[in-house]
Write an enzyme that holds these catalytic residues in place. Structure first.
Site, PDB file in Angstrom:
ATOM      1  N   ASP A 221       0.863  -1.035  -0.025  1.00 29.46           N
ATOM      2  CA  ASP A 221       0.031   0.152  -0.063  1.00 29.46           C
ATOM      3  C   ASP A 221       0.747   1.354  -0.072  1.00 29.46           C
ATOM      4  O   ASP A 221       2.023   1.263   0.543  1.00 29.46           O
ATOM      5  CB  ASP A 221      -0.885   0.084   1.259  1.00 29.46           C
ATOM      6  CG  ASP A 221      -2.007   0.983   1.142  1.00 29.46           C
ATOM      7  OD1 ASP A 221      -2.361   1.426  -0.123  1.00 29.46           O
ATOM      8  OD2 ASP A 221      -2.778   1.155   1.963  1.00 29.46           O
ATOM      9  N   GLY A 222       0.284   2.312  -0.429  1.00 32.74           N
ATOM     10  CA  GLY A 222       0.904   3.717  -0.462  1.00 32.74           C
ATOM     11  C   GLY A 222       1.552   4.267  -1.810  1.00 32.74           C
ATOM     12  O   GLY A 222       2.272   5.273  -1.728  1.00 32.74           O
TER      13      GLY A 222
ATOM     14  N   ASN B 103     -10.533  -2.504  -6.419  1.00 32.46           N
ATOM     15  CA  ASN B 103      -9.709  -1.739  -7.234  1.00 32.46           C
ATOM     16  C   ASN B 103     -10.271  -1.406  -8.491  1.00 32.46           C
ATOM     17  O   ASN B 103      -9.950  -0.366  -9.242  1.00 32.46           O
ATOM     18  CB  ASN B 103      -8.386  -2.153  -7.206  1.00 32.46           C
ATOM     19  CG  ASN B 103      -7.515  -2.153  -5.868  1.00 32.46           C
ATOM     20  OD1 ASN B 103      -6.609  -2.869  -5.651  1.00 32.46           O
ATOM     21  ND2 ASN B 103      -7.895  -1.352  -5.210  1.00 32.46           N
TER      22      ASN B 103
ATOM     23  N   SER C  14      -8.419  -5.289   4.885  1.00 33.43           N
ATOM     24  CA  SER C  14      -9.006  -4.955   3.616  1.00 33.43           C
ATOM     25  C   SER C  14      -9.243  -6.126   2.488  1.00 33.43           C
ATOM     26  O   SER C  14      -8.959  -6.127   1.611  1.00 33.43           O
ATOM     27  CB  SER C  14      -8.007  -4.025   2.729  1.00 33.43           C
ATOM     28  OG  SER C  14      -7.819  -2.813   3.406  1.00 33.43           O
TER      29      SER C  14
ATOM     30  N   THR D 201     -10.676  -6.751  -5.568  1.00 36.55           N
ATOM     31  CA  THR D 201     -11.904  -6.791  -6.340  1.00 36.55           C
ATOM     32  C   THR D 201     -12.508  -5.123  -6.498  1.00 36.55           C
ATOM     33  O   THR D 201     -12.921  -4.754  -7.347  1.00 36.55           O
ATOM     34  CB  THR D 201     -12.919  -7.830  -5.818  1.00 36.55           C
ATOM     35  OG1 THR D 201     -13.036  -7.613  -4.474  1.00 36.55           O
ATOM     36  CG2 THR D 201     -12.694  -8.927  -6.245  1.00 36.55           C
TER      37      THR D 201
HETATM   38  C1  FPP Z   1      -1.578   0.141  -3.474  1.00 34.76           C
HETATM   39  O1  FPP Z   1      -1.242   1.613  -3.341  1.00 34.76           O
HETATM   40  C2  FPP Z   1      -1.247  -0.446  -4.523  1.00 34.76           C
HETATM   41  C3  FPP Z   1      -2.145  -1.058  -5.478  1.00 34.76           C
HETATM   42  C4  FPP Z   1      -3.549  -0.984  -5.506  1.00 34.76           C
HETATM   43  C5  FPP Z   1      -1.475  -1.914  -6.540  1.00 34.76           C
HETATM   44  C6  FPP Z   1      -0.444  -2.672  -6.328  1.00 34.76           C
HETATM   45  C7  FPP Z   1       0.551  -2.740  -7.469  1.00 34.76           C
HETATM   46  C8  FPP Z   1       1.574  -2.761  -7.734  1.00 34.76           C
HETATM   47  C9  FPP Z   1       2.741  -2.948  -6.535  1.00 34.76           C
HETATM   48  C10 FPP Z   1       2.208  -2.723  -9.130  1.00 34.76           C
HETATM   49  C11 FPP Z   1       2.901  -3.788  -9.490  1.00 34.76           C
HETATM   50  C12 FPP Z   1       2.290  -5.106  -9.280  1.00 34.76           C
HETATM   51  C13 FPP Z   1       2.066  -6.032 -10.394  1.00 34.76           C
HETATM   52  C14 FPP Z   1       1.677  -7.366  -9.921  1.00 34.76           C
HETATM   53  C15 FPP Z   1       2.795  -5.634 -11.738  1.00 34.76           C
HETATM   54  P1  FPP Z   1      -2.258   2.674  -3.665  1.00 34.76           P
HETATM   55  O2  FPP Z   1      -2.696   3.042  -4.991  1.00 34.76           O
HETATM   56  O3  FPP Z   1      -3.831   2.117  -3.015  1.00 34.76           O
HETATM   57  O4  FPP Z   1      -1.669   3.953  -2.848  1.00 34.76           O
HETATM   58  P2  FPP Z   1      -2.435   4.768  -1.978  1.00 34.76           P
HETATM   59  O5  FPP Z   1      -3.150   4.277  -0.940  1.00 34.76           O
HETATM   60  O6  FPP Z   1      -1.335   5.870  -1.462  1.00 34.76           O
HETATM   61  O7  FPP Z   1      -3.328   5.623  -2.839  1.00 34.76           O
END
Ligand code: FPP
Length: 250
Positions: free
Chosen positions: A21-22, A69, A197, A67
């Site tokens: 996350d993040g 996302n 989550s 799901t």
């Molecule tokens: C959470 O950060 C991350 C995700 C929802 C996606 C995870 C994806 C990757 C690590 C990319 C690479 C993975 C693969 C398998 C190619 P966020 O977007 O929720 O961050 P935030 O909470 O700061 O908004």
């Protein structure tokens, strides 16, 4: 002291799961678009896999796309799916070189065809690798997984293929996406959020939980080792008393 030297070889978690996350916040802090964060998340994926494998972790499961996302802006969803495809193509030789067996859990049929195809190829070509199993949770939701398991078990009962009295934890395990994975020992979530989550609700029944403020794109070998050292200092009792555990340990 070198973090690796602080790790006790006889207490390595067999299965680590990570809620990565993040990424969005990491990008925002740099004045960039969210997808910039996702792109920079790949180094963390690579480092975690290599570091885990190096110290003998056998299973690493990464929450890459939930799901929920799918509800993000289309531009971000498309970018994440493209990133998945290009990363899998790019990493395949590394998976082979490092003996990484790739696996995927989730509602995989909801992924774009291109992503399904490359996943199938990578899973198939790495199926004999032995060092570590790297599972990507994609279009994954734990409640949905449990609902599916209940439906499939019920079908067997209705069709007289399964006696209702035989339903136990093992049967339920065998009907989850994770049927071929052991229980999670250590669950890590980055970015300071302290939530599960909808991730592996059944499988984390006895897992130790570790939360760190580090944003996922900054997560490195040292951060993984810190989580493992913390885990090794916990006392896993599985419902027993502290004395029973200490007696067994000696
Ligand atoms: C959470 O950060 C991350 C995700 C929802 C996606 C995870 C994806 C990757 C690590 C990319 C690479 C993975 C693969 C398998 C190619 P966020 O977007 O929720 O961050 P935030 O909470 O700061 O908004």
């Amino acid at each position: 002291m070198d973090k690796k030297l602080q790790i006790l070889q006889h207490k390595i978690p067999n299965h680590i799961a990570i809620i990565m996350d993040g990424n969005g916040r990491w990008a925002k802090k740099k004045g960039m678009q969210r997808i910039f964060g996702h792109r920079n998340a790949l180094t963390a994926v690579r480092q975690s896999t290599t570091a885990a494998s190096k110290i003998g972790v056998k299973f690493l499961t990464l929450y890459a796309f939930s799901t929920e996302n799918w509800n993000r802006p289309k531009l971000e969803v498309d970018a994440l799916m493209n990133l998945l495809v290009t990363s899998l193509v790019k990493e395949l030789p590394e998976f082979q070189r490092k003996s990484v067996k790739v696996n995927a859990i989730g509602n995989l049929s909801s992924l774009p065809t291109k992503a399904q195809n490359i996943l199938e190829k990578v899973i198939n070509e790495t199926k004999n690798n032995k060092k570590i199993t790297l599972t990507f949770a994609l279009s994954y939701g734990s409640r949905e997984e449990i609902v599916n398991a209940i439906k499939n078990i019920s079908k067997k009962v209705v069709n007289n293929k399964l006696d209702i009295k035989k339903i136990d934890e093992k049967i339920i395990n065998n009907h989850l996406y994770t049927f071929n994975l052991p229980d999670v020992d250590l669950l890590i979530r980055t970015s300071g959020e302290q939530r599960i989550s909808n991730f592996l609700l059944w499988q984390i029944a006895y897992a130790e939980l570790y939360f760190t403020d580090v944003l996922w794109p900054d997560f490195r070998e040292e951060n993984l080792f810190n989580a493992i050292i913390d885990y090794q200092n916990r006392e896993r009792r599985f419902g027993k008393t502290s004395e029973q555990i200490t007696d067994n340990d000696e």
